[in-house]
Design a protein around this motif. Structure first.
Motif, PDB file in Angstrom:
ATOM      1  N   GLN A  22      -1.770 -14.399   7.104  1.00 37.27           N
ATOM      2  CA  GLN A  22      -1.150 -14.593   5.798  1.00 37.27           C
ATOM      3  C   GLN A  22      -0.031 -13.572   5.551  1.00 37.27           C
ATOM      4  O   GLN A  22      -0.107 -12.423   5.992  1.00 37.27           O
ATOM      5  CB  GLN A  22      -2.220 -14.528   4.716  1.00 37.27           C
ATOM      6  CG  GLN A  22      -3.133 -15.755   4.831  1.00 37.27           C
ATOM      7  CD  GLN A  22      -3.849 -16.071   3.550  1.00 37.27           C
ATOM      8  OE1 GLN A  22      -4.723 -15.333   3.145  1.00 37.27           O
ATOM      9  NE2 GLN A  22      -3.472 -17.185   2.912  1.00 37.27           N
ATOM     10  N   ILE A  23       1.006 -14.056   4.885  1.00 36.37           N
ATOM     11  CA  ILE A  23       2.225 -13.253   4.742  1.00 36.37           C
ATOM     12  C   ILE A  23       2.276 -12.659   3.339  1.00 36.37           C
ATOM     13  O   ILE A  23       2.302 -13.401   2.352  1.00 36.37           O
ATOM     14  CB  ILE A  23       3.464 -14.131   5.027  1.00 36.37           C
ATOM     15  CG1 ILE A  23       3.368 -14.664   6.462  1.00 36.37           C
ATOM     16  CG2 ILE A  23       4.755 -13.339   4.797  1.00 36.37           C
ATOM     17  CD1 ILE A  23       4.392 -15.702   6.819  1.00 36.37           C
ATOM     18  N   ASP A  24       2.288 -11.321   3.257  1.00 36.47           N
ATOM     19  CA  ASP A  24       2.160 -10.664   1.959  1.00 36.47           C
ATOM     20  C   ASP A  24       2.944  -9.345   1.904  1.00 36.47           C
ATOM     21  O   ASP A  24       2.382  -8.254   2.083  1.00 36.47           O
ATOM     22  CB  ASP A  24       0.664 -10.399   1.696  1.00 36.47           C
ATOM     23  CG  ASP A  24       0.436  -9.758   0.339  1.00 36.47           C
ATOM     24  OD1 ASP A  24       1.364  -9.730  -0.489  1.00 36.47           O
ATOM     25  OD2 ASP A  24      -0.695  -9.290   0.109  1.00 36.47           O
ATOM     26  N   PRO A  25       4.248  -9.435   1.639  1.00 37.77           N
ATOM     27  CA  PRO A  25       5.052  -8.200   1.569  1.00 37.77           C
ATOM     28  C   PRO A  25       4.564  -7.241   0.489  1.00 37.77           C
ATOM     29  O   PRO A  25       4.513  -6.027   0.707  1.00 37.77           O
ATOM     30  CB  PRO A  25       6.463  -8.702   1.234  1.00 37.77           C
ATOM     31  CG  PRO A  25       6.463 -10.160   1.496  1.00 37.77           C
ATOM     32  CD  PRO A  25       5.061 -10.658   1.433  1.00 37.77           C
ATOM     33  N   MET A  26       4.167  -7.779  -0.654  1.00 41.64           N
ATOM     34  CA  MET A  26       3.667  -6.916  -1.733  1.00 41.64           C
ATOM     35  C   MET A  26       2.433  -6.133  -1.249  1.00 41.64           C
ATOM     36  O   MET A  26       2.201  -4.990  -1.654  1.00 41.64           O
ATOM     37  CB  MET A  26       3.300  -7.819  -2.922  1.00 41.64           C
ATOM     38  CG  MET A  26       2.827  -7.090  -4.140  1.00 41.64           C
ATOM     39  SD  MET A  26       4.171  -6.145  -4.873  1.00 41.64           S
ATOM     40  CE  MET A  26       3.439  -5.624  -6.364  1.00 41.64           C
ATOM     41  N   GLY A  27       1.669  -6.764  -0.370  1.00 42.92           N
ATOM     42  CA  GLY A  27       0.486  -6.105   0.197  1.00 42.92           C
ATOM     43  C   GLY A  27       0.867  -4.849   0.981  1.00 42.92           C
ATOM     44  O   GLY A  27       0.080  -3.907   1.069  1.00 42.92           O
ATOM     45  N   LEU A  28       2.082  -4.838   1.530  1.00 47.28           N
ATOM     46  CA  LEU A  28       2.529  -3.638   2.250  1.00 47.28           C
ATOM     47  C   LEU A  28       2.767  -2.508   1.251  1.00 47.28           C
ATOM     48  O   LEU A  28       2.384  -1.356   1.491  1.00 47.28           O
ATOM     49  CB  LEU A  28       3.804  -3.933   3.055  1.00 47.28           C
ATOM     50  CG  LEU A  28       4.423  -2.731   3.775  1.00 47.28           C
ATOM     51  CD1 LEU A  28       3.435  -2.068   4.729  1.00 47.28           C
ATOM     52  CD2 LEU A  28       5.679  -3.139   4.551  1.00 47.28           C
ATOM     53  N   ARG A  29       3.359  -2.850   0.110  1.00 45.73           N
ATOM     54  CA  ARG A  29       3.576  -1.803  -0.919  1.00 45.73           C
ATOM     55  C   ARG A  29       2.232  -1.267  -1.415  1.00 45.73           C
ATOM     56  O   ARG A  29       2.044  -0.054  -1.574  1.00 45.73           O
ATOM     57  CB  ARG A  29       4.390  -2.387  -2.075  1.00 45.73           C
ATOM     58  CG  ARG A  29       4.678  -1.376  -3.157  1.00 45.73           C
ATOM     59  CD  ARG A  29       5.674  -1.900  -4.168  1.00 45.73           C
ATOM     60  NE  ARG A  29       5.777  -1.022  -5.326  1.00 45.73           N
ATOM     61  CZ  ARG A  29       6.376  -1.354  -6.456  1.00 45.73           C
ATOM     62  NH1 ARG A  29       6.940  -2.555  -6.586  1.00 45.73           N
ATOM     63  NH2 ARG A  29       6.440  -0.498  -7.453  1.00 45.73           N
ATOM     64  N   ILE A  30       1.289  -2.189  -1.610  1.00 45.88           N
ATOM     65  CA  ILE A  30      -0.047  -1.771  -2.074  1.00 45.88           C
ATOM     66  C   ILE A  30      -0.716  -0.874  -1.029  1.00 45.88           C
ATOM     67  O   ILE A  30      -1.262   0.184  -1.342  1.00 45.88           O
ATOM     68  CB  ILE A  30      -0.910  -3.022  -2.378  1.00 45.88           C
ATOM     69  CG1 ILE A  30      -0.302  -3.796  -3.559  1.00 45.88           C
ATOM     70  CG2 ILE A  30      -2.371  -2.648  -2.638  1.00 45.88           C
ATOM     71  CD1 ILE A  30      -0.871  -5.192  -3.772  1.00 45.88           C
ATOM     72  N   THR A  31      -0.631  -1.304   0.224  1.00 47.14           N
ATOM     73  CA  THR A  31      -1.258  -0.535   1.311  1.00 47.14           C
ATOM     74  C   THR A  31      -0.626   0.855   1.431  1.00 47.14           C
ATOM     75  O   THR A  31      -1.323   1.867   1.582  1.00 47.14           O
ATOM     76  CB  THR A  31      -1.139  -1.315   2.643  1.00 47.14           C
ATOM     77  OG1 THR A  31      -1.754  -2.595   2.469  1.00 47.14           O
ATOM     78  CG2 THR A  31      -1.791  -0.596   3.796  1.00 47.14           C
TER      79      THR A  31
END
Ligand code: BG6
Length: 474
Positions: free
Chosen positions: A347-356
């Motif tokens: 699954q593709i989640d750029p916002m998840g990179l900011r969260i991580t």
């Protein structure tokens, strides 16, 4: 400007996925060589099936990979053309110590990496070197049971002593173990572990993990002694867990799943076993055998920076029905209905990179380094042999934007970014060539046919521009 002036832009590879030359110049066999393409691969990399020698009829992609062993000059010159400031790569342990337990290294193996580092230096590219990227000499697997044995700590120490002294002045940045938490999910690939029917698998995994954690602390100690300029990092397969629902049980489960991974980095970065882990180990009846001095070593030799791979966020729930539908990759996760997925279901989640990035920075307050990120996709060259990979450009630009937000808006201290598989290489999870991540196309198919010719994709010039503008022009 969001990123530091000396931001380390670049790309990442791993020896077993790109080098090939598996039996050249004295190299010994490694666990990663024995993972075949196709259905049997998952059983082998997870340690559930034993395959200790090549079996007729199977394809072993690591044997030749993309033959970087003979193409490294061309490949590094292409990285330089994109403007790489750093190149993340790994050393194949069995090239330097073919069996793993020798006292003297194999000079041909040492020379090979010296040539690579010098080639990088020629272009002002700083090597970022993973000491073990999933590989363990097969001799150590067969004779000692790999990382389940304490003796591995000494063999790894020997390796570190040799490479740090030999490459002093050529290599400044080191990572001790790639995706150290992978030992829980793919123990054979991650740490050369396989199991006997009577084994308590968790006991074996956490004991092996302790050995790796001690080895990592020793590596950090030696690096700093050999050259105070050397910086050593740990490396996590990251991706924040979201609760599937606001149900408190789901929220707690998501924290527990995050802790499963953070456990390793907590030890490497904070220097001690966290309280939640001690309780969990106790509940599971796992007893870790430690030697005198281990806890002190861990405490006194924490890492200089924290690196991680990020491909996707994950979702946690306690709902049995949803969990039963979970399938797929090494990190099984419930599907997030808000996200699209790659052709391989990631699954593709750029916002998840900011969260991580925020989660990890809040937790450790050390410089961070994203050392893997990218989209595995099928590429089809057009009639001119050119790959127009706008999908990859979209994926990467959105992720770079997210990391920019983390730096600019949230104040995360980020040292660099290396995209995974900057040149097409063998997939670790599937063994395919057709799961491509690169800016550079390599003419080779899953069955091993092709000329190995390298050519630039559309994303090549795009990434060159990103680096030239220090991430301003995406
Ligand atoms: C990471 C590994 O897990 O993900 C790499 O460190 C790997 O070795 C990468 O290649 C992408 O996974 P895959 O299965 O698509 O190659």
């Amino acid at each position: 400007m969001a990123f530091r002036k000396d931001f380390l832009w670049g790309g990442a590879t791993a020896a077993n996925q790109c080098e090939g030359g598996y039996n050249l110049d004295g190299r010994g066999l490694a666990n990663v060589d024995l993972a075949p393409l196709g259905e049997k691969r998952m059983g082998v990399i997870t340690g559930q099936d034993k395959m200790f020698e090549f079996v007729d009829g199977e394809i072993y992609p690591a044997k030749e990979a993309i033959d970087m062993y003979h193409h490294y000059e061309e490949d590094i010159s292409l990285f330089a053309e994109m403007g790489f400031k750093t190149y993340r790569m790994s050393i194949a342990w069995s090239r330097i110590f073919p069996r793993g337990d020798e006292s003297e290294p194999n000079e041909a193996g040492l020379e090979f990496y010296e040539k690579i580092f010098k080639e990088c230096k020629k272009y002002g590219i700083e090597p970022l070197v993973t000491i073990t990227h999933f590989d363990c000499p097969m001799y150590l697997v067969e004779k000692y049971g790999a990382w389940r044995s304490r003796e591995l700590v000494g063999f790894y120490e020997n390796l570190c002593n040799v490479i740090f002294n030999r490459y002093k002045g050529l290599v400044k940045y080191w990572l001790t173990f790639n995706e150290i938490n992978m030992i829980l999910h793919a123990p054979f690939m991650g740490a050369g572990l396989y199991f006997a029917p009577e084994d308590n698998q968790d006991q074996v995994k956490y004991q092996a993990a302790h050995h790796e954690l001690v080895a990592s602390a020793i590596a950090t100690k030696i690096a700093h002694e050999v050259d105070p300029e050397m910086k050593v990092g740990c490396m996590l397969a990251a991706g924040a867990y979201y609760p599937y629902s606001p149900k408190p049980e789901d929220v707690f489960e998501s924290r527990q799943k995050d802790r499963e991974s953070y456990f390793f980095i907590d030890v490497q970065s904070r220097g001690e076993y966290p309280a939640y882990a001690l309780k969990e180990l106790e509940r599971k009846g796992i007893e870790i055998k430690m030697e005198d001095g281990d806890l002190e070593l861990l405490r006194e030799n924490t890492v200089d920076f924290v690196s991680f791979s990020y491909y996707s966020s994950r979702v946690a729930t306690t709902d049995e029905e949803l969990l039963a539908k979970t399938e797929g990759n090494i990190f099984a996760s419930v599907a997030n209905p808000y996200l699209k997925a790659s052709e391989w279901g990631w699954q593709i989640d750029p916002m998840g990179l900011r969260i991580t990035l925020n989660d990890i920075y809040d937790r450790y307050q050390k410089p961070l380094f994203i050392v893997e990120n990218g989209l595995g996709a099928k590429d089809t060259p057009n009639e001119n042999g050119y790959v127009v990979d706008d999908y990859r450009i979209d994926y990467l630009s959105q992720h770079i934007q997210a990391m920019k937000d983390a730096v600019e808006l949230d104040g995360v201290d980020l040292m660099g970014y290396t995209t995974w598989g900057c040149i097409d290489l063998v997939s670790a999870g599937t063994g395919q060539m057709s799961k491509r991540y690169g800016f550079i196309y390599v003419d080779k198919d899953d069955e091993g046919n092709g000329t190995l010719k390298r050519s630039k994709k559309k994303s090549f010039d795009w990434y060159k521009k990103v680096i030239a503008t220090n991430g301003e022009d995406l």
